[in-house]
Design an enzyme around this catalytic site. Sequence first.
Site, PDB file in Angstrom:
ATOM      1  N   ASN A  99      16.433 -13.014  50.832  1.00  0.00           N
ATOM      2  CA  ASN A  99      16.457 -14.461  50.912  1.00  0.00           C
ATOM      3  C   ASN A  99      15.927 -15.100  49.632  1.00  0.00           C
ATOM      4  O   ASN A  99      16.681 -15.647  48.838  1.00  0.00           O
ATOM      5  CB  ASN A  99      15.648 -14.898  52.139  1.00  0.00           C
ATOM      6  CG  ASN A  99      15.799 -16.387  52.424  1.00  0.00           C
ATOM      7  OD1 ASN A  99      16.255 -17.146  51.584  1.00  0.00           O
ATOM      8  ND2 ASN A  99      15.410 -16.801  53.607  1.00  0.00           N
ATOM      9  N   ASP A 100      14.623 -14.981  49.422  1.00  0.00           N
ATOM     10  CA  ASP A 100      14.028 -15.677  48.288  1.00  0.00           C
ATOM     11  C   ASP A 100      14.591 -15.213  46.945  1.00  0.00           C
ATOM     12  O   ASP A 100      14.698 -16.005  46.012  1.00  0.00           O
ATOM     13  CB  ASP A 100      12.512 -15.496  48.298  1.00  0.00           C
ATOM     14  CG  ASP A 100      11.904 -16.077  49.563  1.00  0.00           C
ATOM     15  OD1 ASP A 100      12.430 -17.093  50.047  1.00  0.00           O
ATOM     16  OD2 ASP A 100      10.916 -15.519  50.071  1.00  0.00           O
ATOM     17  N   VAL A 101      14.976 -13.925  46.861  1.00  0.00           N
ATOM     18  CA  VAL A 101      15.446 -13.403  45.575  1.00  0.00           C
ATOM     19  C   VAL A 101      16.835 -13.905  45.205  1.00  0.00           C
ATOM     20  O   VAL A 101      17.329 -13.649  44.116  1.00  0.00           O
ATOM     21  CB  VAL A 101      15.434 -11.851  45.538  1.00  0.00           C
ATOM     22  CG1 VAL A 101      14.018 -11.335  45.723  1.00  0.00           C
ATOM     23  CG2 VAL A 101      16.366 -11.259  46.563  1.00  0.00           C
TER      24      VAL A 101
END
Lengths: 102, 461
Positions: free
Chosen positions: B387-389
Amino acid sequence: MQILEFLKDNLNLIYILTLTVFIGVEVIKNIPAVLHTPLMSGANALSGVVIVGAIITMLEADPTDYIALTLGFLAVVLGILNVVGGFVVTDRMLQMFKKKKS
Amino acid sequence: MMITLDIIYLIATITFIYGLKLLGHPETAKKGNLIASLGMGLAIIGTIFLHNLIIPTFVYSLIIAAIAVGSVIGWLMAVKVQMTKMPELVSLFNGFGGASATIIGLVEFGKNIGNASQTATTMAAIIIGSLTFSGSVVAWGKLNGRMKSLIRLPKYNLINNLVILGLIIFATYFVMSASNSQMLLYLLLIGALIYGVLFVIPIGGADMPVVISLLNSLTGIAAAITGVLYSNMVMIVGGILVGSAGLILTFAMCKAMNRSISNVVFGAFGSSNAAVGDGSQSEKGDIRSTTISDVAILMNYSQRVIIVPGYGLAVAQAQHAIHELEQLLESRGVQVKYAIHPVAGRMPGHMNVLLAESNVSYDKLAEMDDVNPEFKNTDVVFVVGANDVVNPAAHNDASSPIFGMPILEVADAKQIIVNKRSMNPGYAGIENELFYNPKTSMLFGDAKKCIQELINEVKNM
């Protein structure tokens, strides 16, 4: 003044600390991200070197001082857990990095 | 006799440095680990047998028993653990090391009353060892889900700083007063244990690797301090090595996430997520969800597919399934690659280990900088549990807590399939606008289940 005295008495130690810090930094620098986890795990196993102190504690304890012996026993168990567990886990991680023969 | 021990310690020290050095290269890493472990074994055996003390047999038996018990338990834990659970195990082992240093400090305290510098050293060993222990246990609990991932007391930074300041003042007073009070000693111990807990609980799950690395570094320092107590060179050098190596590793991890260490420790992550889930969704566009068969068709008829694995893949134990899918697609003439973000998974490099476990070949794992230019020539990007990456907010939202973090440029690809269990935000606790991108389709469901269904679907084509 006490601080200067302390520095003077422990000069060798301070040299060792300084040099070792630099060795640690140099040895670890520029490691590929792939190896960060195994490296952390390997370093973790090395920190188990505290077991040497735990063994010395037991050796130096008065054989009739059961509290010291019990605590020492616990320290040795915990320390060796750190060492053996750490090295085995690192080895398992690295096992998986074996290049496949294609 | 003693000189032999010193030589053994010297050899062990060299194996530590050399082993650590070898650990830094993929081809020699295994050898490095082995060399360091042999050195450690030598140091341990030497310590037990090479000395001038007269030791009753039962003390020897106790030591050997302790080593046997600990080795067997440690070995079993290390062999039995699933690869996805590794980070928390490392954390736990690290905690054990800290506990060991603490206990040594407690035992040594009584022997050194009146000697200010020895007492100060003992205090430092107890404080650092015990806060490492409690902190590592909390990190372990957080990673395996036993503990709620984010607990923040009001004004936690102030409280934490006051606690550590209090501990230092207390310890200084303790040393100055040359007190021999066991009660004060235990008070100090309890204070340090509490600090370790306070230190780790406000830090979010995404930052746990950084915390573990930092705590690992602290265990090294605790070991070195204990070494000072005995003027034991192998402990001093080994401990400081781990201390500085751990610190560098911590910085490397922070750098990969584009965050400063103070940012991690004093926490900005997830604190600005008040806007998550409010009514602003409509202006971002709609979420489109897709089905297994659609994804299967899309992949089967693509030229190039890039898989972006994240922690969700690890949690679902889907590393073998994804490899099977990759092989299946390759057999259909699709070019498949994995794009590995440096902090994908729970620790830097964790994802590589997981995929290597399921025999994914080396050359299929592409690092971020190499793979980013390739996305624009890619037909389908399959984001599994990451997600964040892949969050574009890192580029275009200066208010985002992850702003500036390098990400995988998946939005350049022609189609993006995101497999997630739900719309919950990732560990940074922020919304991901990639999911609202018109090129993105969401495939909701457990990673392993979805991938297996995909495999079946592709096979039937």
